[in-house]
Motif scaffolding. Structure first.
Motif: not given
Length: 623
Positions: A350-354, A377-382
């Motif tokens: 979900x996070x990767x797609x958005x 929600x808080x992965x700094x690299x993403x």
């Protein structure tokens, strides 16, 4: 039967669509001299709202009250709002989530000021909009508001002392029509935009919120307003496309560059023509409701020519990818709730797609139900990709619309180019039962010459130098990697840039680099344009190579200008001439210079009314 925001439709769907791959081969280019006429160039006319928000790329990061409202079928209590505002500030603000936003169930809100504007989210709240704007600001957050400026409370309509702002003799009740309700409960009317005072009321509503520091306005139920129907069911009075366009135009005019306008439930008729002119953000799939895999991928896979055109986020982002990008539209996949997914693999997907689609990431988990899932929600690299304005695209197999050709785009392979010339690549497995292998070839898919360094954005691991990337993916799993080419001259692919004004993707000729090229930069498409986001380390004159095809038999021209995200002019418009090539399968390179600022530059290549001929554009290189 009419229904309110309290009873939203959900879609059911079949198994996820598979993807197809296409290969492109780069052929040798012919070098030809640049012909530039600096003074004769016309300014590029806007073909979209082109606000500071869309020019910045990706949507906002924020928290929304939606999930409590939906789960409880009621307006959010003020105490629940406060506890979640405090939690959002302490948990997510440091990661860039700097806004909180109310949501629906506002039908019963009836208390208004002298101009008929609601005083607060709910009549039961002690704090009004101004109070909560100030409170949020004290927490380092901005306040977003869910409301449509075309809504008028029944109480204000019935009160003859309520007058349109700036028009003391015009009552609020005079700008609506009897029986023209938002829904069957009759608590909210729609403004009739043909009435005297309608524009003043609508724009006054926008300014009312702006003056209290509200920077985000989430406007809803536009499909009902425009067509009176959704999903084949009659809802309310149909106001028609012309009145819909007028309303959006007025809102956009009042919002300017100090308020971001979200258009929710748009019909997107005529390929989103009205929305791209007057909106910043558009919803591309059905409401989140209970979230989970159904909302993300499993819901209805087929398209319909009205809201909601696509039911799930994967299809919605894929189907409208030709409308996204800098200066065009931000695609909104609605709210995310990590607690509703069945596994961590689904949460990462979900996070990767958005992220790769450039969507806003709107958290609707709450302090009482998020559990241990906040870290997704808080992965700094993403987030670093999102914060650079990443707006990627699915792999395009051909130039057809996805709505008419389900094989035209690959929902499971996404790529996006960042302003520094590097890439984000996301690979997905939407299949419910089978493990699959997905891959990207850096040369044939991205146009990278040589190798590139690859980093996995969830494991934070450098994977080394590669010429391609493959991943074996379990059902509902995904991979997101950052790809940094080794070459020093940065090559920006037109197929992954922003297309506006009729410019479009194609791959119907041979000899191009990467996924394809942009066509329709021709006389029949005056206003067609493509915009590249380019990061420059130093200000000044930079060499730019344009790789193009021109089988038109005569020279073609385009107008090139450089601006900042705030529309500040960096490089004045100049006309660039492209000599004819042998045919449309033959590509050549024109070289010249552009003035760039240190930092972000938006280079727009457009077909203006003063240009002649036609070209196809493959890429630009900036040294």
């Amino acid at each position: 039967m009419n229904i309110s925001r309290r009873a939203l439709l959900t879609g059911a769907g079949a198994a996820a669509l598979g993807g197809m791959t296409a290969m492109a081969r780069q052929h040798g280019a012919t070098e030809v001299p640049l012909r530039v006429a600096q003074a004769a160039a016309a300014s590029i006319s806007p073909t979209s709202r082109n606000s500071v928000y869309t020019r910045s790329g990706a949507g906002p990061l924020y928290w929304s009250a939606y999930s409590w409202d939906y789960a409880n079928n009621a307006t959010l209590p003020e105490s629940v709002w406060k506890s979640n505002v405090d939690w959002a500030a302490s948990t997510f603000k440091s990661s860039g989530y700097t806004m909180v936003c109310t949501d629906g169930w506002v039908d019963y809100t009836q208390n208004t000021n002298a101009n008929g504007y609601i005083l607060s989210y709910s009549d039961s709240w002690a704090g009004d909009w101004s109070y909560w704007s100030t409170y949020c600001s004290s927490k380092g957050l901005k306040l977003g508001v869910y409301y449509n400026p075309l809504w008028v409370s029944a109480a204000a309509v019935a009160d003859s002392t309520k007058t349109v702002t700036g028009m003391s003799g015009v009552t609020v009740g005079s700008i609506v029509d009897s029986g023209d309700y938002l829904n069957s409960n009759g608590e909210l009317y729609w403004v009739d935009v043909t009435k005297n005072g309608a524009k003043q009321f609508i724009q006054g509503y926008v300014n009312y919120f702006k003056n209290m520091g509200v920077s985000y306005l989430r406007t809803d139920f536009w499909a009902w307003y425009e067509a009176g129907t959704t999903d084949g069911q009659t809802r309310i009075v149909a106001h028609g496309p012309a009145n819909y366009a007028t309303a959006l135009e007025w809102i956009a005019e009042a919002a300017g560059d100090t308020m971001e306008v979200s258009v929710v439930m748009p019909n997107m008729y005529n390929n989103g023509a009205n929305e791209v002119l007057y909106g910043d953000m558009v919803r591309v799939n059905n409401d989140a409701t209970t979230g989970g895999w159904t909302h993300l991928s499993g819901g209805r896979q087929t398209w319909q020519d009205s809201w909601s055109q696509w039911d799930n986020a994967f299809c919605g982002f894929t189907g409208w990818a030709h409308r996204s990008g800098r200066g065009q539209l931000i695609l909104d996949g609605d709210f995310l709730m990590m607690n509703t997914f069945a596994s961590d693999a689904e949460r990462q997907t979900a996070i990767n797609l958005f992220t790769v689609a450039g969507s806003p990431i709107a958290i609707s988990d709450r302090v009482d139900n998020i559990g241990s899932n906040a870290s997704f929600y808080t992965n700094s690299d993403v987030l670093s990709l999102h914060n650079q304005g990443l707006t990627g695209k699915p792999y395009f197999n051909n130039g057809n619309l996805y709505s008419v050709d389900g094989t035209a785009r690959d929902t499971e392979r996404w790529m996006g180019q960042l302003p520094d010339g590097s890439w984000a690549v996301a690979l997905f497995n939407r299949n419910d039962t089978s493990t699959v292998t997905k891959s990207v070839n850096f040369n044939t898919d991205l146009g990278i010459v040589g190798s590139a360094d690859v980093k996995d954005m969830w494991s934070h691991t450098d994977l080394g130098s590669m010429t391609s990337f493959s991943a074996s993916l379990a059902p509902h799993a995904s991979r997101l990697v950052h790809v940094v080419p080794a070459e020093t001259t940065k090559r920006y692919q037109a197929a992954f840039a922003a297309w506006g004004g009729g410019a479009n993707f194609n791959n119907n000729h041979t000899g191009y680099s990467a996924m394809g090229f942009v066509d329709k930069l021709e006389s029949a498409e005056a206003g067609a344009n493509v915009t590249f986001a380019v990061q420059a380390t130093t200000a000044g004159s930079h060499t730019v190579n344009y790789r193009y095809g021109n089988g038109n038999g005569a020279a073609g021209t385009v107008t090139v200008e450089v601006e900042g995200a705030a529309r500040n002019v960096i490089g004045a418009p100049q006309t660039v001439s492209f000599p004819a090539t042998a045919d449309w399968n033959t590509w050549a390179t024109v070289s010249g210079t552009l003035t760039l600022a240190a930092g972000l530059n938006l280079i727009t290549i457009a077909r203006t009314a003063s240009d002649a001929g036609a070209i196809n554009l493959n890429y630009i290189e900036v040294s």
